[in-house]
Design a protein around this motif. Sequence first.
Motif, PDB file in Angstrom:
ATOM      1  N   PHE A  53      13.013  16.140   2.621  1.00 34.86           N
ATOM      2  CA  PHE A  53      11.583  15.940   2.882  1.00 34.86           C
ATOM      3  C   PHE A  53      11.127  14.546   2.446  1.00 34.86           C
ATOM      4  O   PHE A  53      10.194  13.980   3.034  1.00 34.86           O
ATOM      5  N   LEU A  54      11.769  13.977   1.443  1.00 26.51           N
ATOM      6  CA  LEU A  54      11.380  12.668   0.929  1.00 26.51           C
ATOM      7  C   LEU A  54      11.561  11.558   1.955  1.00 26.51           C
ATOM      8  O   LEU A  54      10.915  10.507   1.856  1.00 26.51           O
ATOM      9  N   ARG A  55      12.410  11.781   2.935  1.00 24.20           N
ATOM     10  CA  ARG A  55      12.659  10.747   3.955  1.00 24.20           C
ATOM     11  C   ARG A  55      11.656  10.804   5.100  1.00 24.20           C
ATOM     12  O   ARG A  55      11.662   9.947   5.981  1.00 24.20           O
ATOM     13  N   VAL A  56      10.762  11.784   5.072  1.00 26.97           N
ATOM     14  CA  VAL A  56       9.778  11.952   6.147  1.00 26.97           C
ATOM     15  C   VAL A  56       8.519  11.144   5.832  1.00 26.97           C
ATOM     16  O   VAL A  56       8.046  11.142   4.699  1.00 26.97           O
ATOM     17  N   SER A  57       7.985  10.474   6.824  1.00 33.72           N
ATOM     18  CA  SER A  57       6.758   9.681   6.667  1.00 33.72           C
ATOM     19  C   SER A  57       5.612  10.326   7.432  1.00 33.72           C
ATOM     20  O   SER A  57       5.819  10.987   8.452  1.00 33.72           O
ATOM     21  N   PHE A  58       4.407  10.111   6.917  1.00 29.96           N
ATOM     22  CA  PHE A  58       3.207  10.669   7.530  1.00 29.96           C
ATOM     23  C   PHE A  58       2.202   9.551   7.763  1.00 29.96           C
ATOM     24  O   PHE A  58       2.003   8.701   6.916  1.00 29.96           O
ATOM     25  N   CYS A  59       1.573   9.573   8.938  1.00 28.63           N
ATOM     26  CA  CYS A  59       0.633   8.509   9.280  1.00 28.63           C
ATOM     27  C   CYS A  59      -0.790   9.010   9.402  1.00 28.63           C
ATOM     28  O   CYS A  59      -1.714   8.426   8.862  1.00 28.63           O
ATOM     29  N   LYS A  60      -0.971  10.084  10.119  1.00 28.00           N
ATOM     30  CA  LYS A  60      -2.317  10.577  10.372  1.00 28.00           C
ATOM     31  C   LYS A  60      -2.255  12.083  10.600  1.00 28.00           C
ATOM     32  O   LYS A  60      -1.185  12.670  10.703  1.00 28.00           O
ATOM     33  N   GLY A  61      -3.426  12.667  10.700  1.00 28.81           N
ATOM     34  CA  GLY A  61      -3.471  14.105  10.950  1.00 28.81           C
ATOM     35  C   GLY A  61      -2.833  14.905   9.836  1.00 28.81           C
ATOM     36  O   GLY A  61      -1.966  15.737  10.071  1.00 28.81           O
ATOM     37  N   THR A  62      -3.238  14.622   8.605  1.00 29.19           N
ATOM     38  CA  THR A  62      -2.607  15.262   7.451  1.00 29.19           C
ATOM     39  C   THR A  62      -3.274  16.579   7.063  1.00 29.19           C
ATOM     40  O   THR A  62      -3.206  17.009   5.923  1.00 29.19           O
ATOM     41  N   GLU A  63      -3.943  17.206   8.012  1.00 31.98           N
ATOM     42  CA  GLU A  63      -4.568  18.496   7.746  1.00 31.98           C
ATOM     43  C   GLU A  63      -3.554  19.620   7.965  1.00 31.98           C
ATOM     44  O   GLU A  63      -2.982  19.760   9.049  1.00 31.98           O
ATOM     45  N   ILE A  64      -3.330  20.429   6.932  1.00 29.30           N
ATOM     46  CA  ILE A  64      -2.390  21.542   7.002  1.00 29.30           C
ATOM     47  C   ILE A  64      -3.168  22.817   7.303  1.00 29.30           C
ATOM     48  O   ILE A  64      -4.016  23.217   6.503  1.00 29.30           O
ATOM     49  N   PRO A  65      -2.925  23.463   8.443  1.00 35.30           N
ATOM     50  CA  PRO A  65      -3.678  24.673   8.806  1.00 35.30           C
ATOM     51  C   PRO A  65      -3.183  25.899   8.039  1.00 35.30           C
ATOM     52  O   PRO A  65      -2.753  26.889   8.622  1.00 35.30           O
ATOM     53  N   HIS A  66      -3.275  25.805   6.716  1.00 35.13           N
ATOM     54  CA  HIS A  66      -2.763  26.874   5.865  1.00 35.13           C
ATOM     55  C   HIS A  66      -3.438  26.788   4.504  1.00 35.13           C
ATOM     56  O   HIS A  66      -4.151  25.825   4.218  1.00 35.13           O
ATOM     57  N   PHE A  67      -3.172  27.809   3.639  1.00 34.50           N
ATOM     58  CA  PHE A  67      -3.746  27.755   2.298  1.00 34.50           C
ATOM     59  C   PHE A  67      -2.729  27.266   1.272  1.00 34.50           C
ATOM     60  O   PHE A  67      -3.030  27.177   0.087  1.00 34.50           O
ATOM     61  N   PHE A  68      -1.516  26.936   1.729  1.00 36.57           N
ATOM     62  CA  PHE A  68      -0.526  26.320   0.843  1.00 36.57           C
ATOM     63  C   PHE A  68       0.391  25.444   1.678  1.00 36.57           C
ATOM     64  O   PHE A  68       0.344  25.457   2.918  1.00 36.57           O
ATOM     65  N   CYS A  69       1.212  24.660   1.017  1.00 35.45           N
ATOM     66  CA  CYS A  69       2.114  23.731   1.707  1.00 35.45           C
ATOM     67  C   CYS A  69       3.337  24.476   2.227  1.00 35.45           C
ATOM     68  O   CYS A  69       4.278  24.741   1.473  1.00 35.45           O
ATOM     69  N   GLU A  70       3.300  24.812   3.496  1.00 31.01           N
ATOM     70  CA  GLU A  70       4.443  25.456   4.138  1.00 31.01           C
ATOM     71  C   GLU A  70       5.227  24.395   4.901  1.00 31.01           C
ATOM     72  O   GLU A  70       4.666  23.632   5.679  1.00 31.01           O
ATOM     73  N   LEU A  71       6.520  24.349   4.669  1.00 29.53           N
ATOM     74  CA  LEU A  71       7.355  23.271   5.189  1.00 29.53           C
ATOM     75  C   LEU A  71       7.263  23.126   6.708  1.00 29.53           C
ATOM     76  O   LEU A  71       7.145  22.014   7.220  1.00 29.53           O
ATOM     77  N   THR A  72       7.314  24.240   7.424  1.00 30.26           N
ATOM     78  CA  THR A  72       7.288  24.155   8.887  1.00 30.26           C
ATOM     79  C   THR A  72       5.998  23.530   9.409  1.00 30.26           C
ATOM     80  O   THR A  72       6.017  22.793  10.400  1.00 30.26           O
ATOM     81  N   GLN A  73       4.879  23.823   8.731  1.00 31.24           N
ATOM     82  CA  GLN A  73       3.599  23.259   9.160  1.00 31.24           C
ATOM     83  C   GLN A  73       3.504  21.773   8.826  1.00 31.24           C
ATOM     84  O   GLN A  73       2.939  20.979   9.597  1.00 31.24           O
ATOM     85  N   ILE A  74       4.054  21.381   7.687  1.00 30.01           N
ATOM     86  CA  ILE A  74       3.964  19.981   7.261  1.00 30.01           C
ATOM     87  C   ILE A  74       4.838  19.083   8.122  1.00 30.01           C
ATOM     88  O   ILE A  74       4.455  17.955   8.442  1.00 30.01           O
ATOM     89  N   LEU A  75       6.007  19.577   8.507  1.00 26.71           N
ATOM     90  CA  LEU A  75       6.898  18.768   9.332  1.00 26.71           C
ATOM     91  C   LEU A  75       6.274  18.440  10.677  1.00 26.71           C
ATOM     92  O   LEU A  75       6.605  17.423  11.294  1.00 26.71           O
ATOM     93  N   LYS A  76       5.356  19.278  11.155  1.00 24.39           N
ATOM     94  CA  LYS A  76       4.669  19.013  12.419  1.00 24.39           C
ATOM     95  C   LYS A  76       3.707  17.825  12.298  1.00 24.39           C
ATOM     96  O   LYS A  76       3.279  17.263  13.312  1.00 24.39           O
TER      97      LYS A  76
END
Length: 312
Positions: free
Chosen positions: A163-186
């Motif tokens: 996960f540390l190698r993944v970068s995020f640019c925009k749209g950092t809203e997670i449609p969940h109440f906790f950090c679920e890996l599958t949702q964050i990777l999207k």
Amino acid sequence: MEAGNQTGVLKFILLGLSEDTDSQPLLFGLFLFMLLVTVLGNLLIILAVSSDSHLHTPMYFFLSNLSLSDIGFTSTTVLKMLVNIQTRSNTITYEGCLTQMYFFMIFAGLDNLLLTVMAYDRFVAICHPLRYTVIMNPHLCGLLLLLSWLICLTYSLLQSLMFLRVSFCKGTEIPHFFCELTQILKLACSDTLANDILLYFVTGLLGVIPLTGILFSYSRIISCIMGISSIAGKYKAFSTCGSHLFVVSLFYGVGLGVYLTSGTTHPSRKGSIASVIYTVVTPMLNPFIYSLKNRDMKRALRRLFRRGAYSQ
């Protein structure tokens, strides 16, 4: 957290279960109540098993470890949600999100493997009762528990490092109440092919193999029970694994629903509700399921309560 000319983000926004501000106090009270019931209920199971010598058996050894795992499983997700509601802030830092994912994967995997080991324990107890104490010796029980922990720790660490190698640019809203890996990777703006392959491969591996083991154990258990001549004997044999079978059905049934909804492109509120049942409701119900129809557990809990009353 930078990849080329892309701008990294340090925070994620957890959208939670509802955007209605009027419903937040109700959600806070509801989840606080479920968290307290989960922690207290599972702690009572652990205390009852540890304090009663009659419960120093492999089945209750694994049950107490399952209770410990359930406490961590629920606390990992619900505590942050309660803090966010109380502070009226729905953000979580990158480090906090990574930590939450790491421990969530550990406890989810541990629940999975412990339920498999408990199914094997019931298989040995019912199908090989005379050799039960020889097969399920303390050395094997400790080895199975240690192996379960090592598998979960290794997978969670590997997934976190990826996960540390993944970068995020925009749209950092997670449609969940906790950090679920599958949702964050999207939300990633870098290539996540390796992460996806690892996620689905290990999820399938840790899902299919344990479930196959459970189904095999119960197929043998049913076969052994059908071979018992008396109805009373059949009922007694089935009663020793009825609670575990119910928990397994609940765990895998809801887990399958969470897996299917998390894989959709546009996750819905139904997916979040399924996750609530999976991460909160199931661990909360486990102490009741294992104690209400278990005479040994009820007896141990009464002794524990009497001991607490006398100490006062």
